[in-house]
Design a protein around this motif. Structure first.
Motif, PDB file in Angstrom:
ATOM      1  N   ARG A 154     -59.880 -26.152  82.214  1.00 44.09           N
ATOM      2  CA  ARG A 154     -59.480 -27.483  81.370  1.00 44.09           C
ATOM      3  C   ARG A 154     -59.076 -28.329  82.299  1.00 44.09           C
ATOM      4  O   ARG A 154     -58.941 -29.541  81.914  1.00 44.09           O
ATOM      5  CB  ARG A 154     -58.265 -26.882  80.460  1.00 44.09           C
ATOM      6  N   HIS A 155     -58.869 -28.325  83.535  1.00 44.07           N
ATOM      7  CA  HIS A 155     -58.429 -29.164  84.491  1.00 44.07           C
ATOM      8  C   HIS A 155     -59.472 -29.912  85.146  1.00 44.07           C
ATOM      9  O   HIS A 155     -59.424 -30.828  85.951  1.00 44.07           O
ATOM     10  CB  HIS A 155     -57.346 -28.600  85.557  1.00 44.07           C
ATOM     11  N   PHE A 156     -60.643 -29.554  84.923  1.00 40.98           N
ATOM     12  CA  PHE A 156     -61.803 -30.057  85.519  1.00 40.98           C
ATOM     13  C   PHE A 156     -62.418 -31.244  84.874  1.00 40.98           C
ATOM     14  O   PHE A 156     -62.429 -31.335  83.424  1.00 40.98           O
ATOM     15  CB  PHE A 156     -63.135 -29.048  85.911  1.00 40.98           C
ATOM     16  N   ASP A 157     -62.885 -32.435  85.468  1.00 39.71           N
ATOM     17  CA  ASP A 157     -63.219 -33.567  84.464  1.00 39.71           C
ATOM     18  C   ASP A 157     -64.513 -33.176  83.822  1.00 39.71           C
ATOM     19  O   ASP A 157     -64.788 -33.667  82.908  1.00 39.71           O
ATOM     20  CB  ASP A 157     -63.675 -34.561  85.884  1.00 39.71           C
ATOM     21  N   HIS A 158     -65.226 -32.318  84.424  1.00 38.12           N
ATOM     22  CA  HIS A 158     -66.581 -31.919  83.579  1.00 38.12           C
ATOM     23  C   HIS A 158     -66.192 -30.624  82.328  1.00 38.12           C
ATOM     24  O   HIS A 158     -67.105 -29.974  81.996  1.00 38.12           O
ATOM     25  CB  HIS A 158     -67.806 -31.614  84.346  1.00 38.12           C
ATOM     26  N   TYR A 159     -64.975 -30.515  82.119  1.00 40.11           N
ATOM     27  CA  TYR A 159     -64.748 -29.683  80.954  1.00 40.11           C
ATOM     28  C   TYR A 159     -64.062 -30.148  80.035  1.00 40.11           C
ATOM     29  O   TYR A 159     -62.845 -30.713  80.201  1.00 40.11           O
ATOM     30  CB  TYR A 159     -63.963 -28.348  81.898  1.00 40.11           C
ATOM     31  N   LYS A 160     -64.541 -30.208  78.806  1.00 38.78           N
ATOM     32  CA  LYS A 160     -63.788 -30.919  77.660  1.00 38.78           C
ATOM     33  C   LYS A 160     -64.307 -30.150  76.353  1.00 38.78           C
ATOM     34  O   LYS A 160     -65.024 -29.807  76.002  1.00 38.78           O
ATOM     35  CB  LYS A 160     -64.533 -32.675  77.517  1.00 38.78           C
ATOM     36  N   PRO A 175     -72.335 -34.806  83.992  1.00 36.34           N
ATOM     37  CA  PRO A 175     -71.792 -35.863  84.498  1.00 36.34           C
ATOM     38  C   PRO A 175     -72.091 -37.068  83.938  1.00 36.34           C
ATOM     39  O   PRO A 175     -71.364 -38.172  83.866  1.00 36.34           O
ATOM     40  CB  PRO A 175     -72.029 -36.030  86.174  1.00 36.34           C
ATOM     41  N   ASN A 199     -67.673 -23.638  91.559  1.00 39.75           N
ATOM     42  CA  ASN A 199     -67.891 -25.209  90.813  1.00 39.75           C
ATOM     43  C   ASN A 199     -68.888 -26.067  91.431  1.00 39.75           C
ATOM     44  O   ASN A 199     -69.456 -25.850  92.683  1.00 39.75           O
ATOM     45  CB  ASN A 199     -66.594 -25.791  90.947  1.00 39.75           C
TER      46      ASN A 199
END
Length: 378
Positions: free
Chosen positions: A38-44, A51, A203
C-alpha cells in the motif's frame, strides 16, 4: 425455469469452488504483504497499476468484435501441422554462455556457468485446465524438464498462465536452486510447495547480487491475475541480467512506453534484448506491443542484438501466427537492427556471432513429432 436456475446455481457454485480450491490458481498475498504494498506509488485501491495510465476496460462492442474474430479470424492463426523440435543436449548442458528457446517466452540462459530459466511454460495449454484454450503448436514439452540440467535460478515476469505454468513448476521445483519473482508472486510458489527462503520477491528497480551476477527487476506495462477475483494483486516486470561478459534484458509482457528509455539509461547497452512482440491487437495495444514497437523498444533500451519472443507456441490473438516475426524482421531491417530468430529448441552460443534468421516458420511442416537429438548422456 426452476430446474434451469438450480443447474445454473450448481454450475456457479462448482466454478467458485474449483477456482478457490484447485492449486493451479495459486495463492494470494497475505494481509501483511498487502499492507506493505500500500505504501508504493504503483499500488492503488488494492492492486498494482502501471506507471502510465493504461485503459484495459472492454465494452460490449469490443467483446462482440472479439467473438466475431474468434469465429471468422484468419485461418493461419496456427500452423497447419505440429512444429518439429530438436535439441542439442550437449550445448544445453554445456557451461558456455548460450540461449535455448522453447517457444513463446520460455528460454534457458547459461551465463557465467549459471543456468537461468525464464518464464517456464512447458505445458500443453496456457489455461487453468489443459482441455480449454489454445494448444501448443508442438507436442507437450513437459517431459523436457527431466532432461534439463540442474537450474540455478528461475525468473518469472508475471503470473499469467502462459508465463507461470503450474504443471511446469511442480516438475521443476526440486531441480531449481532459487526463484526470482515480482512482488506477490511468491504466494503462488509457496502454495505449490516451494519454501519461502528459496524465493526472492522484487519491486521495480530492485537490484540483487546473486552468485556473481546482477539481477534487476525493471518496470513493464501490463497486468496480472490468475482468477476471477485477484486481478493486479501481484506485480509484473522485466528482468536485467548482468554477467561478466553478457548484458541481457528480457521485457516480459507489456505495451510500449517511456519505461524502456529509463531502463536503457540505467542499465544499457545490452548485448541481447528479448523483446515481447506477439499476441497483439489494437484492442489491447496498451498491454502488448506491436512488432514495430518491439524494435523501437529495443533501440530505447540501447540493445545491440534483438530476439522477438512471445510467439511460436500458442495462439492468443487474432493475427497470423507468423505475423510477429515477419513484421519484426521488416521493421528491424528498416531501422538497421540485428534481429535473430532461432528455431524452437535451438541453442545459440552467446559469443557475439549471431546467425541470420533462417525463416524456419515458412518451411512446410510435415513432421508430426518432436525430434530429440541427444549428444550427451543424460
Amino acid at each position: 425455469m426452476e430446474y434451469l436456475l438450480i443447474i445454473f446455481g450448481v454450475l456457479f457454485i462448482g466454478t467458485i469452488l474449483f477456482i478457490t480450491l484447485h492449486p493451479t490458481f495459486g495463492g494470494s498475498p497475505s494481509k501483511e504483504e498487502r499492507e506493505r504494498f500500500r505504501h508504493f506509488d504503483h499500488y492503488k485501491n488494492g492492486g498494482f497499476v502501471n506507471p502510465n495510465p493504461t485503459d484495459m476496460k472492454m465494452g460490449v462492442s469490443t467483446i462482440l468484435s472479439m467473438m466475431k474474430d474468434s469465429i471468422t479470424g484468419k485461418k493461419d492463426r496456427s500452423p497447419t501441422a505440429p512444429i518439429p523440435i530438436s535439441f542439442d543436449w550437449k550445448k544445453i548442458h554445456s557451461v558456455e554462455d548460450s540461449l535455448t528457446w522453447f517457444g513463446h517466452s520460455t528460454m534457458l540462459l547459461t551465463i557465467d556457468k549459471k543456468k537461468i530459466l525464464i518464464d517456464p511454460m512447458f505445458g500443453p495449454s496456457p489455461s487453468p485446465v489443459s482441455f480449454v484454450g489454445s494448444k501448443r503448436y508442438s507436442e507437450d514439452l513437459l517431459y523436457v524438464i527431466e532432461k534439463l540440467p540442474q537450474i540455478d535460478s528461475v525468473l518469472i515476469t508475471h503470473d499469467h498462465y502462459d508465463h507461470l505454468d503450474y504443471p511446469s513448476i511442480i516438475r521443476l521445483k526440486d531441480k531449481v536452486g532459487h526463484f526470482f519473482v515480482p512482488l506477490g508472486v511468491a504466494a503462488h510458489l509457496i502454495k505449490w510447495g516451494i519454501k519461502k527462503e528459496r524465493i526472492t520477491e522484487c519491486n521495480w528497480w530492485d537490484e540483487v547480487k546473486w552468485e556473481g551476477l546482477t539481477i534487476a527487476s525493471v518496470p513493464s506495462q501490463h497486468f496480472s491475475g490468475r482468477g476471477l477475483f485477484n486481478r493486479n494483486s501481484t506485480l509484473w516486470n522485466g528482468w536485467v541480467i548482468l554477467g561478466e561478459n553478457q548484458r541481457i534484458y528480457t521485457s516480459g509482457d507489456g505495451g510500449y512506453g517511456p519505461h524502456f528509455k529509463q531502463i536503457g539509461e540505467k542499465y544499457g547497452p545490452f548485448d541481447l534484448t528479448l523483446m515481447e512482440g506477439g499476441q497483439y491487437d489494437k484492442r489491447w495495444s496498451a498491454i502488448h506491443m506491436l512488432p514495430e514497437e518491439s524494435v523501437q523498444a529495443h533501440l530505447d533500451v540501447r540493445g545491440n542484438n534483438m530476439m522477438l519472443i512471445h510467439w511460436g507456441a500458442f495462439t492468443l490473438a487474432y493475427h497470423s501466427w507468423t505475423d510477429p516475426v515477419d513484421r519484426a524482421i521488416t521493421a528491424a531491417e528498416q531501422k538497421k537492427v540485428n534481429l535473430i530468430a532461432p528455431n524452437i529448441g535451438e541453442t545459440i552460443v552467446l559469443d557475439g556471432r549471431f546467425p541470420e534468421p533462417s525463416s524456419w516458420w515458412k518451411a512446410p511442416s510435415t513432421n508430426n513429432s518432436i525430434e530429440i537429438e541427444s549428444s550427451t548422456p543424460l
